[in-house]
Design a protein around this motif. Structure first.
Motif, PDB file in Angstrom:
ATOM      1  N   GLY A 281       0.818  -1.208   0.000  1.00 41.49           N
ATOM      2  CA  GLY A 281       0.000   0.000   0.000  1.00 41.49           C
ATOM      3  C   GLY A 281       0.850   1.255   0.000  1.00 41.49           C
ATOM      4  N   GLY A 282       1.916   1.260   0.767  1.00 41.42           N
ATOM      5  CA  GLY A 282       2.787   2.426   0.817  1.00 41.42           C
ATOM      6  C   GLY A 282       3.480   2.689  -0.500  1.00 41.42           C
ATOM      7  N   LEU A 283       3.810   1.638  -1.252  1.00 38.60           N
ATOM      8  CA  LEU A 283       4.496   1.806  -2.533  1.00 38.60           C
ATOM      9  C   LEU A 283       3.602   2.436  -3.605  1.00 38.60           C
ATOM     10  N   VAL A 284       2.295   2.228  -3.478  1.00 38.35           N
ATOM     11  CA  VAL A 284       1.381   2.747  -4.514  1.00 38.35           C
ATOM     12  C   VAL A 284       0.428   3.822  -3.998  1.00 38.35           C
ATOM     13  N   GLY A 285       0.500   4.124  -2.710  1.00 41.46           N
ATOM     14  CA  GLY A 285      -0.351   5.174  -2.172  1.00 41.46           C
ATOM     15  C   GLY A 285      -1.736   4.726  -1.770  1.00 41.46           C
ATOM     16  N   TYR A 286      -1.883   3.452  -1.418  1.00 41.34           N
ATOM     17  CA  TYR A 286      -3.167   2.925  -0.973  1.00 41.34           C
ATOM     18  C   TYR A 286      -3.066   2.485   0.490  1.00 41.34           C
ATOM     19  N   SER A 287      -4.207   2.488   1.165  1.00 37.44           N
ATOM     20  CA  SER A 287      -4.259   1.951   2.526  1.00 37.44           C
ATOM     21  C   SER A 287      -4.252   0.428   2.461  1.00 37.44           C
ATOM     22  N   THR A 288      -3.990  -0.198   3.596  1.00 38.81           N
ATOM     23  CA  THR A 288      -4.009  -1.659   3.635  1.00 38.81           C
ATOM     24  C   THR A 288      -5.394  -2.197   3.284  1.00 38.81           C
ATOM     25  N   GLN A 289      -6.430  -1.505   3.717  1.00 40.33           N
ATOM     26  CA  GLN A 289      -7.789  -1.966   3.412  1.00 40.33           C
ATOM     27  C   GLN A 289      -8.084  -1.851   1.923  1.00 40.33           C
ATOM     28  N   GLN A 290      -7.605  -0.784   1.290  1.00 40.61           N
ATOM     29  CA  GLN A 290      -7.803  -0.642  -0.149  1.00 40.61           C
ATOM     30  C   GLN A 290      -7.111  -1.764  -0.909  1.00 40.61           C
ATOM     31  N   VAL A 291      -5.910  -2.127  -0.488  1.00 43.48           N
ATOM     32  CA  VAL A 291      -5.199  -3.221  -1.152  1.00 43.48           C
ATOM     33  C   VAL A 291      -5.992  -4.514  -1.022  1.00 43.48           C
ATOM     34  N   ARG A 292      -6.494  -4.798   0.181  1.00 37.04           N
ATOM     35  CA  ARG A 292      -7.284  -6.020   0.372  1.00 37.04           C
ATOM     36  C   ARG A 292      -8.554  -5.994  -0.478  1.00 37.04           C
ATOM     37  N   ASP A 293      -9.216  -4.835  -0.510  1.00 37.38           N
ATOM     38  CA  ASP A 293     -10.449  -4.722  -1.290  1.00 37.38           C
ATOM     39  C   ASP A 293     -10.182  -4.938  -2.782  1.00 37.38           C
ATOM     40  N   LEU A 294      -9.105  -4.363  -3.294  1.00 39.50           N
ATOM     41  CA  LEU A 294      -8.785  -4.514  -4.709  1.00 39.50           C
ATOM     42  C   LEU A 294      -8.404  -5.950  -5.043  1.00 39.50           C
ATOM     43  N   GLU A 295      -7.773  -6.627  -4.109  1.00 41.22           N
ATOM     44  CA  GLU A 295      -7.488  -8.047  -4.314  1.00 41.22           C
ATOM     45  C   GLU A 295      -8.786  -8.839  -4.359  1.00 41.22           C
ATOM     46  N   ARG A 296      -9.694  -8.534  -3.447  1.00 41.96           N
ATOM     47  CA  ARG A 296     -10.987  -9.238  -3.410  1.00 41.96           C
ATOM     48  C   ARG A 296     -11.776  -9.012  -4.692  1.00 41.96           C
ATOM     49  N   LEU A 297     -11.653  -7.843  -5.290  1.00 45.57           N
ATOM     50  CA  LEU A 297     -12.390  -7.497  -6.514  1.00 45.57           C
ATOM     51  C   LEU A 297     -11.713  -8.016  -7.777  1.00 45.57           C
ATOM     52  N   GLY A 298     -10.553  -8.648  -7.627  1.00 44.56           N
ATOM     53  CA  GLY A 298      -9.869  -9.188  -8.792  1.00 44.56           C
ATOM     54  C   GLY A 298      -9.026  -8.190  -9.548  1.00 44.56           C
ATOM     55  N   VAL A 299      -8.811  -7.008  -8.964  1.00 49.74           N
ATOM     56  CA  VAL A 299      -7.985  -5.990  -9.616  1.00 49.74           C
ATOM     57  C   VAL A 299      -6.526  -6.412  -9.630  1.00 49.74           C
ATOM     58  N   ILE A 300      -6.107  -7.148  -8.616  1.00 49.28           N
ATOM     59  CA  ILE A 300      -4.754  -7.697  -8.553  1.00 49.28           C
ATOM     60  C   ILE A 300      -4.863  -9.192  -8.297  1.00 49.28           C
ATOM     61  N   PRO A 301      -3.829  -9.954  -8.646  1.00 46.05           N
ATOM     62  CA  PRO A 301      -3.885 -11.404  -8.391  1.00 46.05           C
ATOM     63  C   PRO A 301      -4.002 -11.701  -6.896  1.00 46.05           C
ATOM     64  N   VAL A 302      -4.524 -12.855  -6.602  1.00 42.28           N
ATOM     65  CA  VAL A 302      -4.636 -13.289  -5.208  1.00 42.28           C
ATOM     66  C   VAL A 302      -3.236 -13.488  -4.636  1.00 42.28           C
ATOM     67  N   ALA A 303      -3.004 -12.945  -3.462  1.00 45.99           N
ATOM     68  CA  ALA A 303      -1.684 -13.032  -2.833  1.00 45.99           C
ATOM     69  C   ALA A 303      -1.462 -14.428  -2.241  1.00 45.99           C
ATOM     70  N   ASP A 304      -0.200 -14.827  -2.232  1.00 42.45           N
ATOM     71  CA  ASP A 304       0.161 -16.055  -1.521  1.00 42.45           C
ATOM     72  C   ASP A 304      -0.004 -15.820  -0.017  1.00 42.45           C
ATOM     73  N   ARG A 305      -0.066 -16.905   0.706  1.00 44.95           N
ATOM     74  CA  ARG A 305      -0.166 -16.821   2.166  1.00 44.95           C
ATOM     75  C   ARG A 305       1.059 -17.454   2.815  1.00 44.95           C
ATOM     76  N   ALA A 306       1.578 -16.771   3.812  1.00 41.05           N
ATOM     77  CA  ALA A 306       2.687 -17.329   4.587  1.00 41.05           C
ATOM     78  C   ALA A 306       2.142 -18.398   5.528  1.00 41.05           C
ATOM     79  N   ALA A 307       3.024 -19.096   6.196  1.00 35.13           N
ATOM     80  CA  ALA A 307       2.605 -20.155   7.122  1.00 35.13           C
ATOM     81  C   ALA A 307       1.726 -19.617   8.235  1.00 35.13           C
ATOM     82  N   ASN A 308       1.949 -18.351   8.601  1.00 34.22           N
ATOM     83  CA  ASN A 308       1.136 -17.750   9.659  1.00 34.22           C
ATOM     84  C   ASN A 308      -0.169 -17.166   9.148  1.00 34.22           C
ATOM     85  N   GLY A 309      -0.437 -17.322   7.833  1.00 34.89           N
ATOM     86  CA  GLY A 309      -1.691 -16.856   7.258  1.00 34.89           C
ATOM     87  C   GLY A 309      -1.655 -15.451   6.703  1.00 34.89           C
TER      88      GLY A 309
END
Length: 238
Positions: free
Chosen positions: A14-42
Motif C-alpha cells: 500500500g505504501g508503494l502505490v499510495g493505498y491503505s491496507t484496506q484498499q489493497v485487500r479490497d482490490l485483491e478481493r475485486l480481482g484488480v490484482i492477483p490473489v496473494a500467496d499466504r505465509a505459514a502464519n496466514g
C-alpha cells in the motif's frame, strides 16, 4: 527480479502505490490484482507483480474512472495479450467516439438555430433504430428521454412510428453527450428548454465544451497510463 519486491506485506505494498491496507485487500478481493500467496502464519505475501498491477490500476482509474478500471483489470491480468491490448484500444475508441458525438451536437445546434425556418424533408428523418445506432444507445434510452421531455420525435402520417427530424436528432445528440458526462436529467432538461423557447444556446454549449475538456483530460491520462499498462502486459506469461 528485485528480491526486495518479493514477500511484501499489505502495508508495504500500500505504501508503494499510495493505498491503505484496506484498499489493497479490497482490490485483491475485486480481482484488480492477483490473489496473494499466504505465509505459514496466514499473512498475505505480495510480490512485484502486485505492485505493478496496482500502479496500472491507479493510472487507469485516473483516466477512465475506478469502476470501469476495476472491470477491465481482470482481463489485463489474466487474458491473452492480444485480448488485453484490444481492450485498451477500445478505451481510446470510446473517448474518440464521445468527442465526435459532442462536436456533432455543437454543429447541430448552429444548424438548427440557423435553419429553423427551413422546410425539413421527410426522407431525411431517422427512425428510432437508426438514431439509436448512430448514438450507440439502446432504443429504450431514446424512449426514456422522450418520456422525460428531452427529445420530441414526430410521427409519420399519424402512425405510432417515431421519426426524428434535424432538431430532434440534435437534441438527442446533446442528451447522449451530457448523459455520458454524468449530467442529471433536470440539468439537461433546463438547458434544452432555454434552447427551444429562447434560442439560448450558450449554456448547452458550455456544458458540451466542459464534457469535451473532460474527454481530453481522460485521453491524456490514458496516454500517461501507457507505461504502467505496458509494464503489466509485459509480465504476462511469467
Amino acid at each position: 527480479m528485485n528480491p526486495q519486491l518479493e514477500h511484501l506485506t499489505t502495508a508495504v505494498v500500500g505504501g508503494l502505490v499510495g493505498y491503505s491496507t484496506q484498499q489493497v485487500r479490497d482490490l485483491e478481493r475485486l480481482g484488480v490484482i492477483p490473489v496473494a500467496d499466504r505465509a505459514a502464519n496466514g499473512y498475505r505475501r505480495y510480490a512485484q507483480g502486485h505492485v505493478i498491477a496496482l500502479r496500472a490500476y491507479r493510472a487507469l482509474a485516473a483516466a477512465i474512472g475506478p469502476v470501469p478500471a476495476r472491470q477491465i483489470m481482470p482481463v489485463l491480468i489474466e487474458g491473452p495479450t492480444d485480448v488485453a491490448a484490444g481492450r485498451i484500444d477500445d478505451l481510446h475508441v470510446v473517448i474518440a467516439l464521445g468527442r465526435a458525438r459532442i462536436r456533432e451536437a455543437l454543429r447541430g445546434i448552429d444548424a438548427v438555430l440557423t435553419d429553423a425556418s427551413d422546410v425539413f424533408e421527410e426522407q431525411d428523418a431517422m427512425s428510432i433504430g437508426e438514431l439509436a445506432q448512430a448514438l450507440d444507445v439502446r432504443p429504450s434510452a431514446l424512449r426514456h428521454w422522450e418520456h422525460e421531455g428531452l427529445v420530441d420525435p414526430g410521427r409519420r402520417n399519424g402512425s405510432r412510428s417515431r421519426r426524428y427530424d434535424a432538431r430532434a436528432v440534435t437534441e438527442a445528440r446533446i442528451v447522449a453527450a451530457l448523459r455520458d458526462g454524468g449530467y442529471p436529467i433536470p440539468v439537461i432538461s433546463r438547458v434544452l428548454e432555454r434552447l427551444r423557447a429562447h434560442g439560448l444556446a450558450a449554456e448547452v454549449r458550455t456544458l458540451l465544451n466542459e464534457r469535451l475538456s473532460d474527454l481530453t483530460r481522460r485521453s491524456v491520462a490514458l496516454l500517461e497510463a501507457s507505461a504502467e499498462l505496458h509494464a503489466l502486459l509485459s509480465r504476462q506469461g511469467e
